[in-house]
Design a protein around this motif. Sequence first.
Motif, PDB file in Angstrom:
ATOM      1  N   GLU A 115     -10.911   0.036  -3.678  1.00 47.99           N
ATOM      2  CA  GLU A 115     -10.035  -0.478  -4.736  1.00 47.99           C
ATOM      3  C   GLU A 115     -10.684  -0.350  -6.119  1.00 47.99           C
ATOM      4  OE1 GLU A 115      -6.945  -1.634  -3.496  1.00 47.99           O
ATOM      5  OE2 GLU A 115      -6.506  -1.248  -5.576  1.00 47.99           O
ATOM      6  N   HIS A 129      -5.302   2.172   3.163  1.00 45.93           N
ATOM      7  CA  HIS A 129      -5.156   0.718   3.199  1.00 45.93           C
ATOM      8  C   HIS A 129      -4.009   0.307   4.114  1.00 45.93           C
ATOM      9  CE1 HIS A 129      -7.408   0.147  -0.866  1.00 45.93           C
ATOM     10  NE2 HIS A 129      -8.173   0.591   0.107  1.00 45.93           N
ATOM     11  N   GLU A 186       0.825  -1.214   0.000  1.00 47.33           N
ATOM     12  CA  GLU A 186       0.000   0.000   0.000  1.00 47.33           C
ATOM     13  C   GLU A 186       0.864   1.270   0.000  1.00 47.33           C
ATOM     14  OE1 GLU A 186      -2.965  -0.808  -0.545  1.00 47.33           O
ATOM     15  OE2 GLU A 186      -3.414  -2.719   0.426  1.00 47.33           O
ATOM     16  N   GLU A 204      -4.514   4.414  -0.813  1.00 49.19           N
ATOM     17  CA  GLU A 204      -3.479   3.421  -0.501  1.00 49.19           C
ATOM     18  C   GLU A 204      -2.935   3.701   0.897  1.00 49.19           C
ATOM     19  OE1 GLU A 204      -3.865   1.134  -2.241  1.00 49.19           O
ATOM     20  OE2 GLU A 204      -3.806   1.504  -4.386  1.00 49.19           O
TER      21      GLU A 204
HETATM   22 FE   LIG Z   1      -4.660  -0.720  -1.817  1.00 48.05          FE
END
Ligand SMILES: [Fe+2]
Length: 474
Positions: free
Chosen positions: A245, A158, A125, A155
């Motif tokens: 995503e 994440h 990520e 990201e």
């Molecule tokens: Fe991701």
Amino acid sequence: MSSVSSVNYSEKIPNNVNLANDRTLQRALEHWQPHFLQWWRDLGPTDFQSADVYLRTAVSVDAQGWAQYGAVKMPDYRWGIFLADAVPDRKIGFGDRMGEPVWEQVPGEYRSTLRRLIVTQGDTEPASVEQQRLLGHTCPSLYDLRNLFQVNVEEGRHLWAMVYLLHAYFGRDGREEAEELLARHSGDADKPRILTTFNEPISDWLSFFCFTYFTDRDGKYQLKSLAESAFDPLSRTCRFMLTEEAHHMFVGETGIGRVVKRTLEVMKELNTDDPAKIRAVGAVDLPTLQKYLNFWCSSSLDLFGSEISSNSAANFANGLKGRPDEDQYQDHVLRSAVFHMENPGGKFEDVPMLNALNEVMRESYLKDCEIGLKRWNRTIERAGHAFRFTLPSPHFRRSIGVWAGLPVTPEGKLISKEEYDERRNEWIPSEADRAFVRSLMQRVVEPGKIAAWIAPPERGINNLPVEYEYVKLH
Ligand SMILES: [Fe+2]
Ligand SMILES: [Fe+2]
């Protein structure tokens, strides 16, 4: 909306996991938070930290209306912890313990394996944010710049998702791993990211679109298989990550589609398919684009691991990691199933299905990759051209598994090493191709304007017009 899914934004760390009820965990994460922000400032997008970016932020985990949009300076983005709602009485859906209740805590015997799975996912990520950090300087439009930053902040979120699991369920080891996730850096000679693809530089927007198309889609498949996990907090985390995503792959698919569209316009204007003439007016010829697809597709295929893997067998049998969309299969135990696998000698052998699950996943991933190609190929066909994009053979340019290092063409033919080395530049971008693509990367930041190598998007973000000022630079 159930009360569980609403997100508490009054706290330092937005969350829907009742963080305030666990002081120790809250303190530990509040201690990690400034380290994360420092990492973002040091290795996140360069030079745009004071820009106002039209970003979406998660406000609930409901399928409908889970996000709100507004201008945010990226360092002020509300990164937080969001889990999809628990499924009542959820049972393990595959493996030897199928039918047993899912786990709310990590069973001791799977502790190190689960930690490894979470760390490996978590590492990708921030890696991708690092890989993409210079792209803002060469954005083709404000719309694209905004999409890049949206992908980047998500990201980052994440990473938060995985760090939460490490802190909440893995004690001191987990906290140390969370620090390490900020200490490894993409492409770093001494402390690289764990997986090779995430150490490849992404220095142009064609690579960015290919990365979001192919590599974020690998992410989708990994998340789908972890969403099946018997470890319920991991499952819930991954289920919510999948909603975010989807946008990343949208950026990839529409990005490549817009490059194709622009190239077709140029081919029509000039009445030619001569790559040199197309390049001369600053568009990307289709064969060059195919090389970028070959590069990123083959690189992403390695992420699924070896064709034959005892780890994937154990992870499945133990309920840690299922197949993407496990529901679509009949047999969820696989103790007697076999997989008919091609090996480099051109022969097929029967492998226990449990040991072939990486390959099963790779195959379903490739099917998903086909969808965009079909769409782009239809536009090429409609424009009256014979050219068609194809996906490279899964045996092409592999560096992991039984095909690693073998000289295989994108069509899947095993050839001599000499011929492979000689023809390599026909298949993946040469230095000259990369230099050409880089030469197109000129920054366009006037609202509504777009670079010459890409068509404008069909619509804007969240019903706003395409020419909206998605990023206000200061
Ligand atoms: Fe991701
Ligand atoms: Fe992503």
